[in-house]
Design a protein around this motif. Structure first.
Motif, PDB file in Angstrom:
ATOM      1  N   THR A  64       0.755  -1.106   0.014  1.00 30.73           N
ATOM      2  CA  THR A  64       0.015  -0.101  -0.036  1.00 30.73           C
ATOM      3  C   THR A  64       0.792   1.295  -0.049  1.00 30.73           C
ATOM      4  N   GLU A  65      -0.007   2.249  -0.201  1.00 31.27           N
ATOM      5  CA  GLU A  65       0.845   3.568  -0.073  1.00 31.27           C
ATOM      6  C   GLU A  65       0.348   4.295   1.243  1.00 31.27           C
ATOM      7  N   TYR A  66       0.999   4.360   2.189  1.00 28.82           N
ATOM      8  CA  TYR A  66       0.424   4.993   3.693  1.00 28.82           C
ATOM      9  C   TYR A  66       1.402   5.866   4.098  1.00 28.82           C
ATOM     10  N   LYS A  78       4.072  -1.931  -6.453  1.00 29.09           N
ATOM     11  CA  LYS A  78       4.727  -0.998  -6.749  1.00 29.09           C
ATOM     12  C   LYS A  78       5.826  -0.466  -5.672  1.00 29.09           C
ATOM     13  N   ASN A  79       5.654  -0.797  -4.305  1.00 23.38           N
ATOM     14  CA  ASN A  79       6.690  -0.371  -3.655  1.00 23.38           C
ATOM     15  C   ASN A  79       7.988  -1.246  -3.913  1.00 23.38           C
ATOM     16  N   VAL A  82       9.743   0.216  -7.077  1.00 28.22           N
ATOM     17  CA  VAL A  82      10.326   1.291  -6.908  1.00 28.22           C
ATOM     18  C   VAL A  82      11.695   0.925  -6.060  1.00 28.22           C
ATOM     19  N   ILE A  83      11.639  -0.052  -5.151  1.00 26.73           N
ATOM     20  CA  ILE A  83      12.774  -0.470  -4.301  1.00 26.73           C
ATOM     21  C   ILE A  83      13.910  -0.877  -5.249  1.00 26.73           C
ATOM     22  N   ALA A  84      13.531  -1.392  -6.231  1.00 27.43           N
ATOM     23  CA  ALA A  84      14.455  -2.102  -7.222  1.00 27.43           C
ATOM     24  C   ALA A  84      14.884  -1.206  -8.109  1.00 27.43           C
ATOM     25  N   HIS A  85      14.694   0.203  -7.990  1.00 34.56           N
ATOM     26  CA  HIS A  85      15.425   1.211  -8.910  1.00 34.56           C
ATOM     27  C   HIS A  85      15.924   2.133  -7.837  1.00 34.56           C
ATOM     28  N   GLY A 284       4.231   2.489   4.064  1.00 31.39           N
ATOM     29  CA  GLY A 284       4.290   1.402   2.850  1.00 31.39           C
ATOM     30  C   GLY A 284       5.592   1.194   2.231  1.00 31.39           C
ATOM     31  N   TYR A 285       6.197   2.077   1.881  1.00 32.94           N
ATOM     32  CA  TYR A 285       7.451   1.822   1.598  1.00 32.94           C
ATOM     33  C   TYR A 285       8.384   1.179   2.541  1.00 32.94           C
ATOM     34  N   ALA A 286       8.683   1.343   3.700  1.00 30.81           N
ATOM     35  CA  ALA A 286       9.264   1.104   4.798  1.00 30.81           C
ATOM     36  C   ALA A 286       8.847  -0.285   5.360  1.00 30.81           C
TER      37      ALA A 286
END
Length: 322
Positions: A64-66, A78-79, A82-85, A284-286
């Motif tokens: 999620t985006e949170y 998606k997270n 994005v991490i892969a780049h 979400g990214y974390a």
């Protein structure tokens, strides 16, 4: 009628009685532990609410985006894409692996060396063990991290000592090539728990093995290689795995001593995760980063267990072969 199929009244009664006792015992096993479950209820509730539920939530939030300020929005993988780049992600991964490779073996060597020194029957050895172990009790605290930053600062003890011996002072923490080394040294100084475990393992090695080796004329080095290390290998494996797990999660020292600098040269994975979560509010990214860290630690632990069959000695296996 076959005589073997006919049970006498005594045998039939005995069979019925045994069946009744077994049924009561089976039911009792489910009823008797009720008091035990009540005693562990505080821990069980704490585990379910404070550990298991956050783990489930983290797994969900990783997709999620949170931002804590708005409701979570499902974005799929998606997270992770994005991490892969993310260049900073790979930098934190590189720094963390370098830290693990340098700090874990050094810490184990220091802990084992001190354990060998303390495994002696000399007068006052208990006092020496206590004195050496005491600094490790506060080794991972915030106060020690601040003290370490001052020791390696421009006007710290290390530079004062360098000036006294005629060496030019250096900004140890502010230089990318040496900043990570200061954190590695701090980790090596926190040898207390590993040293205690090594010392306990050394106490379990039978003295008869050393006596037999002495009769055969073995040198101290040969005794160490042929007796101490093989007998201590399960303990080494335990300390190795625990050291790797702790090193991958290292946060306090990097946050307090260097805060990830200079030029992200000490930005550990855990610090990078913290900055994303509470600095940028990308929860979400974390969360996705946290699950990646879990996978990395799991793989590292599994590889150590797989490789252990080639160098870890278990006495039970030898007895089984006999």
């Amino acid at each position: 009628m076959n005589a073997q199929t006919v049970q006498s009244p005594d045998k039939a009664g005995l069979y019925k009685g045994m069946k009744t006792v077994a049924t009561k015992t089976f039911k009792g096993r489910w009823n008797a532990p009720l008091a035990g479950y009540l005693f562990i209820a505080p821990w069980l509730l704490g585990f379910l609410i404070l550990q298991l539920w956050p783990i489930i939530q983290s797994f969900y939030l990783s997709f999620t985006e949170y931002s804590l300020l708005e409701p979570a929005r499902w974005i799929g993988i998606k997270n992770f894409q994005v991490i892969a780049h993310d260049r900073l992600f790979f930098n934190s991964l590189k720094v963390t692996f370098l830290y693990v490779i340098a700090s874990v073996p050094l810490k184990l060597l220091v802990a084992l060396a001190i354990a060998l020194l303390l495994n002696r029957n000399i007068r006052g050895i208990s006092f020496y063990r206590t004195i050496i172990y005491l600094p490790s009790l506060i080794g991972g605290s915030l106060a020690v991290a601040v003290l370490w930053r001052n020791i390696f600062g421009l006007n710290g003890f290390i530079n004062q000592l360098a000036i006294w011996v005629g060496i030019a002072p250096k900004n140890w923490i502010g230089t990318p090539s040496t900043a990570l080394g200061t954190l590695v040294l701090l980790t090596a100084w926190q040898f207390g728990s590993s040293m205690i475990i090594f010392l306990a393992g050394l106490k379990q090695i039978p003295s008869e093995l050393y006596e037999a080796a002495s009769v055969d004329g073995a040198s101290p080095l040969r005794k160490f290689i042929r007796i101490t290390l093989p007998m201590l290998s399960p303990v080494i494996l335990f300390n190795l795995i625990m050291g790797i797990i702790n090193a991958f999660q290292m946060f306090t020292s990097a946050f307090v001593v260097t805060n990830g600098g200079p030029v992200n040269s000490t930005e550990m994975f855990a610090l990078f995760l913290y900055n994303k979560a509470f600095g940028s509010l990308q929860m979400g990214y974390a969360s996705a980063l946290a699950w990646i860290l879990l996978v990395i630690i799991g793989i590292a632990t599994a590889l150590n267990f797989i490789a252990s069959k080639y160098w870890v000695f278990y006495e039970t296996e030898t007895e089984g072969r006999k």
